[in-house]
Structures are given as C-alpha cells and as structure tokens.
Design a protein around this motif. Structure first.
Motif, PDB file in Angstrom:
ATOM      1  N   ILE A   1       1.735  11.602  48.280  1.00 19.28           N
ATOM      2  CA  ILE A   1       2.622  11.745  47.115  1.00 19.28           C
ATOM      3  C   ILE A   1       4.007  11.207  47.444  1.00 19.28           C
ATOM      4  O   ILE A   1       4.624  10.507  46.624  1.00 19.28           O
ATOM      5  CB  ILE A   1       2.687  13.215  46.658  1.00 19.28           C
ATOM      6  N   LEU A   2       4.489  11.465  48.662  1.00 19.88           N
ATOM      7  CA  LEU A   2       5.797  10.961  49.065  1.00 19.88           C
ATOM      8  C   LEU A   2       5.861   9.436  48.990  1.00 19.88           C
ATOM      9  O   LEU A   2       6.900   8.869  48.669  1.00 19.88           O
ATOM     10  CB  LEU A   2       6.134  11.405  50.500  1.00 19.88           C
ATOM     11  N   GLU A   3       4.745   8.775  49.244  1.00 25.48           N
ATOM     12  CA  GLU A   3       4.711   7.305  49.200  1.00 25.48           C
ATOM     13  C   GLU A   3       4.992   6.780  47.794  1.00 25.48           C
ATOM     14  O   GLU A   3       5.416   5.647  47.630  1.00 25.48           O
ATOM     15  CB  GLU A   3       3.353   6.804  49.685  1.00 25.48           C
TER      16      GLU A   3
ATOM     17  N   LEU B   1       1.807  20.806  39.104  1.00 21.91           N
ATOM     18  CA  LEU B   1       0.794  21.541  38.342  1.00 21.91           C
ATOM     19  C   LEU B   1       0.634  22.949  38.915  1.00 21.91           C
ATOM     20  O   LEU B   1       1.601  23.679  38.994  1.00 21.91           O
ATOM     21  CB  LEU B   1      -0.507  20.748  38.270  1.00 21.91           C
ATOM     22  N   SER B   2      -0.575  23.344  39.347  1.00 18.11           N
ATOM     23  CA  SER B   2      -0.779  24.725  39.813  1.00 18.11           C
ATOM     24  C   SER B   2      -0.622  24.899  41.321  1.00 18.11           C
ATOM     25  O   SER B   2      -0.794  25.998  41.836  1.00 18.11           O
ATOM     26  CB  SER B   2      -2.166  25.219  39.392  1.00 18.11           C
ATOM     27  N   SER B   3      -0.259  23.851  42.029  1.00 16.61           N
ATOM     28  CA  SER B   3      -0.241  23.871  43.498  1.00 16.61           C
ATOM     29  C   SER B   3       1.057  24.434  44.064  1.00 16.61           C
ATOM     30  O   SER B   3       2.036  23.708  44.281  1.00 16.61           O
ATOM     31  CB  SER B   3      -0.483  22.465  44.047  1.00 16.61           C
ATOM     32  N   ILE B   4       1.067  25.724  44.361  1.00 13.24           N
ATOM     33  CA  ILE B   4       2.275  26.371  44.890  1.00 13.24           C
ATOM     34  C   ILE B   4       2.590  25.901  46.305  1.00 13.24           C
ATOM     35  O   ILE B   4       3.766  25.746  46.657  1.00 13.24           O
ATOM     36  CB  ILE B   4       2.182  27.908  44.809  1.00 13.24           C
ATOM     37  N   ASP B   5       1.589  25.645  47.133  1.00  7.93           N
ATOM     38  CA  ASP B   5       1.857  25.151  48.488  1.00  7.93           C
ATOM     39  C   ASP B   5       2.537  23.794  48.441  1.00  7.93           C
ATOM     40  O   ASP B   5       3.450  23.517  49.223  1.00  7.93           O
ATOM     41  CB  ASP B   5       0.563  25.070  49.307  1.00  7.93           C
ATOM     42  N   LEU B   6       2.112  22.951  47.530  1.00 11.55           N
ATOM     43  CA  LEU B   6       2.727  21.637  47.368  1.00 11.55           C
ATOM     44  C   LEU B   6       4.173  21.792  46.886  1.00 11.55           C
ATOM     45  O   LEU B   6       5.078  21.116  47.385  1.00 11.55           O
ATOM     46  CB  LEU B   6       1.903  20.820  46.371  1.00 11.55           C
TER      47      LEU B   6
ATOM     48  N   MET C   1      -1.193  11.484  39.387  1.00 10.38           N
ATOM     49  CA  MET C   1      -1.754  11.834  40.695  1.00 10.38           C
ATOM     50  C   MET C   1      -2.387  13.225  40.600  1.00 10.38           C
ATOM     51  O   MET C   1      -2.390  13.990  41.572  1.00 10.38           O
ATOM     52  CB  MET C   1      -0.671  11.791  41.773  1.00 10.38           C
ATOM     53  N   ILE C   2      -2.919  13.529  39.409  1.00 10.85           N
ATOM     54  CA  ILE C   2      -3.542  14.831  39.196  1.00 10.85           C
ATOM     55  C   ILE C   2      -4.654  15.036  40.219  1.00 10.85           C
ATOM     56  O   ILE C   2      -5.447  14.132  40.485  1.00 10.85           O
ATOM     57  CB  ILE C   2      -4.091  14.961  37.762  1.00 10.85           C
ATOM     58  N   ASN C   3      -4.682  16.208  40.802  1.00  9.83           N
ATOM     59  CA  ASN C   3      -5.612  16.657  41.839  1.00  9.83           C
ATOM     60  C   ASN C   3      -5.309  16.099  43.229  1.00  9.83           C
ATOM     61  O   ASN C   3      -6.023  16.405  44.178  1.00  9.83           O
ATOM     62  CB  ASN C   3      -7.078  16.425  41.451  1.00  9.83           C
ATOM     63  N   GLN C   4      -4.230  15.333  43.345  1.00 10.88           N
ATOM     64  CA  GLN C   4      -3.799  14.875  44.664  1.00 10.88           C
ATOM     65  C   GLN C   4      -2.884  15.951  45.272  1.00 10.88           C
ATOM     66  O   GLN C   4      -1.871  16.311  44.673  1.00 10.88           O
ATOM     67  CB  GLN C   4      -3.040  13.555  44.565  1.00 10.88           C
ATOM     68  N   THR C   5      -3.251  16.463  46.435  1.00 12.14           N
ATOM     69  CA  THR C   5      -2.450  17.498  47.085  1.00 12.14           C
ATOM     70  C   THR C   5      -1.937  17.072  48.458  1.00 12.14           C
ATOM     71  O   THR C   5      -1.291  17.862  49.134  1.00 12.14           O
ATOM     72  CB  THR C   5      -3.263  18.805  47.232  1.00 12.14           C
ATOM     73  N   ASP C   6      -2.211  15.840  48.844  1.00 13.14           N
ATOM     74  CA  ASP C   6      -1.740  15.333  50.130  1.00 13.14           C
ATOM     75  C   ASP C   6      -0.258  14.979  50.010  1.00 13.14           C
ATOM     76  O   ASP C   6       0.114  13.980  49.374  1.00 13.14           O
ATOM     77  CB  ASP C   6      -2.557  14.114  50.546  1.00 13.14           C
TER      78      ASP C   6
ATOM     79  N   VAL D   1       3.073  13.410  38.450  1.00 12.82           N
ATOM     80  CA  VAL D   1       2.256  14.586  38.131  1.00 12.82           C
ATOM     81  C   VAL D   1       1.156  14.670  39.181  1.00 12.82           C
ATOM     82  O   VAL D   1       0.269  13.822  39.227  1.00 12.82           O
ATOM     83  CB  VAL D   1       1.668  14.497  36.705  1.00 12.82           C
ATOM     84  N   CYS D   2       1.249  15.695  40.031  1.00 16.77           N
ATOM     85  CA  CYS D   2       0.326  15.817  41.155  1.00 16.77           C
ATOM     86  C   CYS D   2      -0.116  17.268  41.296  1.00 16.77           C
ATOM     87  O   CYS D   2       0.270  18.128  40.519  1.00 16.77           O
ATOM     88  CB  CYS D   2       0.996  15.322  42.435  1.00 16.77           C
ATOM     89  N   GLY D   3      -0.929  17.529  42.300  1.00 13.76           N
ATOM     90  CA  GLY D   3      -1.414  18.877  42.534  1.00 13.76           C
ATOM     91  C   GLY D   3      -2.664  19.182  41.728  1.00 13.76           C
ATOM     92  O   GLY D   3      -3.145  18.360  40.952  1.00 13.76           O
ATOM     93  N   LYS D   4      -3.163  20.369  41.954  1.00 17.77           N
ATOM     94  CA  LYS D   4      -4.396  20.797  41.280  1.00 17.77           C
ATOM     95  C   LYS D   4      -4.137  21.082  39.809  1.00 17.77           C
ATOM     96  O   LYS D   4      -3.176  21.747  39.457  1.00 17.77           O
ATOM     97  CB  LYS D   4      -4.964  22.057  41.945  1.00 17.77           C
TER      98      LYS D   4
END
Length: 155
Positions: free
Chosen positions: A151-153, A36-41, A142-147, A85-88
């Motif tokens: 996510i790797l799990e 999503l919008s999470s560039i660090d992720l 996993m929307i809004n999950q940034t850990d 689908v993860c991240g902010k």
C-alpha cells in the motif's frame, strides 16, 4: 435505517467498541487513506512516519454515515485529490464497494447510492458535495489488500 438495524448497531457499539476511527496527518497532503475494516492496518499507518505525508487515515465501516463523513472531509479539504481504499471489506456492509459505486454512479432521487449492494446505502450529504467528490477525487482500488508495504508503494 429501520429500528431493528439501529438497535443492532447500538448493541454492536456497546459490545464491540471501536475507538480508533481516524488519524490526521499533514493538512497539506493530497492523499487520504481508507483502511475499511482493518484496524491493524489503521494502526500501522498511525504509528508510521508516513502519517506526515498523508492528509488522513481512517476506517470506513458503514455505507451511509461513514461515506457521508468522507464526502464532507474532501469537500472541506480541497487539497485532497486521491483516496487509497485498502484493507478488508466490511462484511455485510460492503462500504468500499458502495464508495466506488457512489464515485461512478452517484445517487438516485432518494439519495440512495446507485448500484450499491449494501443494505442501507442512503446518504445525507448534498448532491453538490457528491458531485465535487466524483469530479475531484481519484479512488485507488486496493480493497482486500492488507500488506502495508504494498500500500505504501501507491502513495
């Protein structure tokens, strides 16, 4: 999209350029990642060994062109059968929400994603490409999950 919306989009590109959109991984992998919008992720995935185990990792910033790109990618890469689908979530656009609504409900006669609350959820891909996406792709919410480790799990 209306002229004002397009002008604002072009202004955002000039003021806040976003170069990193996606990174290709293992072309034989069945898993794709959408941050999503999470560039660090996105950068975490791109700089990790896990890139060798996933097909692609990319961001999804818009409820129209971005989703069109995902639909085209999975149609051209039939080995992909899952997207995490993860991240902010993208503020204002809710592109993650729209992706799930498309998967669940499809589009209406005007190619608008049914039940999307995004401001401009109109797609240009064909109905057959959308049907393929709905029938052959599993979405993991996993929307809004940034850990990164959590996510790797899922992979």
């Amino acid at each position: 999209m209306n002229a004002i919306g397009e002008a604002i989009g072009e202004l955002c590109k000039a003021i806040l350029p976003i170069n990193e959109e996606f990174y290709l991984g293992n072309s034989k992998s069945s898993v794709a990642i959408c941050t999503l919008s999470s560039i660090d992720l996105l950068k975490n995935f791109a700089n990790s060994k896990i890139l060798n185990e996933i097909s692609i990792v990319g961001r999804l910033l818009s409820e129209n062109k971005g989703i069109d790109s995902i639909i085209k990618y999975v149609n051209k890469n039939p080995q992909v059968n899952s997207i995490i689908v993860c991240g902010k979530e993208v503020w204002g656009h809710k592109s993650g929400h729209s992706l799930f609504e498309l998967h669940k409900n499809g589009v209406d006669q005007n190619n608008k994603i049914i039940n999307s609350t995004s401001p401009d959820p109109y797609l240009t891909v064909s109905k057959s490409e959308i049907k393929y996406f709905q029938e052959n792709i599993k979405l993991v919410n996993m929307i809004n999950q940034t850990d990164f480790k959590l996510i790797l799990e899922q992979i």
